[in-house]
Design a protein around this motif. Sequence first.
Motif, PDB file in Angstrom:
ATOM      1  N   PHE A  73       0.630  -1.530  -0.276  1.00  0.00           N
ATOM      2  CA  PHE A  73       0.001  -0.136  -0.545  1.00  0.00           C
ATOM      3  C   PHE A  73       1.096   1.156   0.037  1.00  0.00           C
ATOM      4  CE2 PHE A  73      -2.057  -3.800   2.507  1.00  0.00           C
ATOM      5  CZ  PHE A  73      -2.962  -3.575   1.607  1.00  0.00           C
ATOM      6  N   HIS A  74       0.138   2.429  -0.615  1.00  0.00           N
ATOM      7  CA  HIS A  74       1.251   3.660  -0.781  1.00  0.00           C
ATOM      8  C   HIS A  74       0.702   5.201  -0.647  1.00  0.00           C
ATOM      9  CE1 HIS A  74      -0.968   3.507  -4.362  1.00  0.00           C
ATOM     10  NE2 HIS A  74       0.429   5.186  -4.750  1.00  0.00           N
ATOM     11  N   LYS A  75       1.270   5.972  -0.579  1.00  0.00           N
ATOM     12  CA  LYS A  75       0.268   7.321  -0.364  1.00  0.00           C
ATOM     13  C   LYS A  75       1.778   8.498  -0.296  1.00  0.00           C
ATOM     14  CE  LYS A  75      -2.394  10.487   1.830  1.00  0.00           C
ATOM     15  NZ  LYS A  75      -3.531  10.486   1.253  1.00  0.00           N
ATOM     16  N   GLU A  76       1.808   8.654  -1.087  1.00  0.00           N
ATOM     17  CA  GLU A  76       2.502  10.205  -1.286  1.00  0.00           C
ATOM     18  C   GLU A  76       1.646  11.630  -0.404  1.00  0.00           C
ATOM     19  OE1 GLU A  76       4.777  11.845  -5.732  1.00  0.00           O
ATOM     20  OE2 GLU A  76       2.894  10.786  -5.318  1.00  0.00           O
ATOM     21  N   PRO A  77       1.849  11.618   0.858  1.00  0.00           N
ATOM     22  CA  PRO A  77       1.224  13.444   1.366  1.00  0.00           C
ATOM     23  C   PRO A  77       1.640  14.511   0.567  1.00  0.00           C
ATOM     24  CG  PRO A  77       3.656  11.832   2.379  1.00  0.00           C
ATOM     25  CD  PRO A  77       3.146  10.627   1.508  1.00  0.00           C
ATOM     26  N   ILE A  78       3.206  14.116   0.231  1.00  0.00           N
ATOM     27  CA  ILE A  78       3.459  15.393  -0.086  1.00  0.00           C
ATOM     28  C   ILE A  78       4.493  14.917  -2.287  1.00  0.00           C
ATOM     29  CG2 ILE A  78       5.014  17.694  -0.761  1.00  0.00           C
ATOM     30  CD1 ILE A  78       5.542  17.093   2.399  1.00  0.00           C
ATOM     31  N   ARG A  79       3.541  15.662  -3.297  1.00  0.00           N
ATOM     32  CA  ARG A  79       4.367  14.759  -4.367  1.00  0.00           C
ATOM     33  C   ARG A  79       5.553  14.581  -4.504  1.00  0.00           C
ATOM     34  NH1 ARG A  79       3.111  17.835 -10.001  1.00  0.00           N
ATOM     35  NH2 ARG A  79       3.644  16.238 -11.732  1.00  0.00           N
ATOM     36  N   GLY A  80       5.911  14.127  -4.643  1.00  0.00           N
ATOM     37  CA  GLY A  80       7.542  13.559  -4.983  1.00  0.00           C
ATOM     38  C   GLY A  80       7.852  12.642  -3.354  1.00  0.00           C
ATOM     39  N   VAL A  81       7.392  12.517  -1.996  1.00  0.00           N
ATOM     40  CA  VAL A  81       7.303  12.024  -1.245  1.00  0.00           C
ATOM     41  C   VAL A  81       6.186  11.116  -0.962  1.00  0.00           C
ATOM     42  CG1 VAL A  81       7.038  12.241   0.897  1.00  0.00           C
ATOM     43  CG2 VAL A  81       8.211  13.906  -0.085  1.00  0.00           C
ATOM     44  N   LEU A  82       7.298   9.330  -0.837  1.00  0.00           N
ATOM     45  CA  LEU A  82       6.259   8.554  -1.447  1.00  0.00           C
ATOM     46  C   LEU A  82       6.716   7.856   0.191  1.00  0.00           C
ATOM     47  CD1 LEU A  82       5.028   5.855  -2.913  1.00  0.00           C
ATOM     48  CD2 LEU A  82       7.158   5.666  -2.740  1.00  0.00           C
ATOM     49  N   LEU A  83       5.557   6.931   0.721  1.00  0.00           N
ATOM     50  CA  LEU A  83       5.011   5.923   2.698  1.00  0.00           C
ATOM     51  C   LEU A  83       4.401   4.485   1.565  1.00  0.00           C
ATOM     52  CD1 LEU A  83       4.282   8.256   4.494  1.00  0.00           C
ATOM     53  CD2 LEU A  83       6.551   7.562   4.602  1.00  0.00           C
ATOM     54  N   LEU A  84       5.531   3.366   1.838  1.00  0.00           N
ATOM     55  CA  LEU A  84       5.048   2.234   1.283  1.00  0.00           C
ATOM     56  C   LEU A  84       5.550   1.637   2.020  1.00  0.00           C
ATOM     57  CD1 LEU A  84       5.087   1.227  -2.531  1.00  0.00           C
ATOM     58  CD2 LEU A  84       6.127  -0.158  -1.070  1.00  0.00           C
TER      59      LEU A  84
END
Length: 122
Positions: A73-84
């Motif tokens: 599962f992923h989330k890009e809280p800020i464009r260019g920053v990825l949490l997976l």
Amino acid sequence: MPGSFSSAVEGKFLNGGLFEMTVHYTDPGATALEMEERFEKLRTNLTTEYGTFRPNQQQKTVDDGFVTMTQSFHKEPIRGVLLLIAWTEVEDRLRKDRKARFSLIYRNDNFRDELRKRVGEN
């Protein structure tokens, strides 16, 4: 990391700058169910802090009595920053045993791009 269930941390660097970090969670003494509970707790905490994570990938393979299931599962809280957050479970059908592990990945592509530009300036 003291006080956590993490077992390893790895980082990716470019020209001395850390742009990606992965925290791996494994516990040989924990059951797959216990690991799943830890995974869901971490995912819930991340969702509370950063918003809903979207399904990224899901696979299931069966080979010689071993079933491997992965999901992320992923989330890009800020464009260019990825949490997976990625989950892997392996079931040994012959021995009726299941093991699981998961990882949390933070990657800052904005910073990585900045580090690449710095090299071009030198």
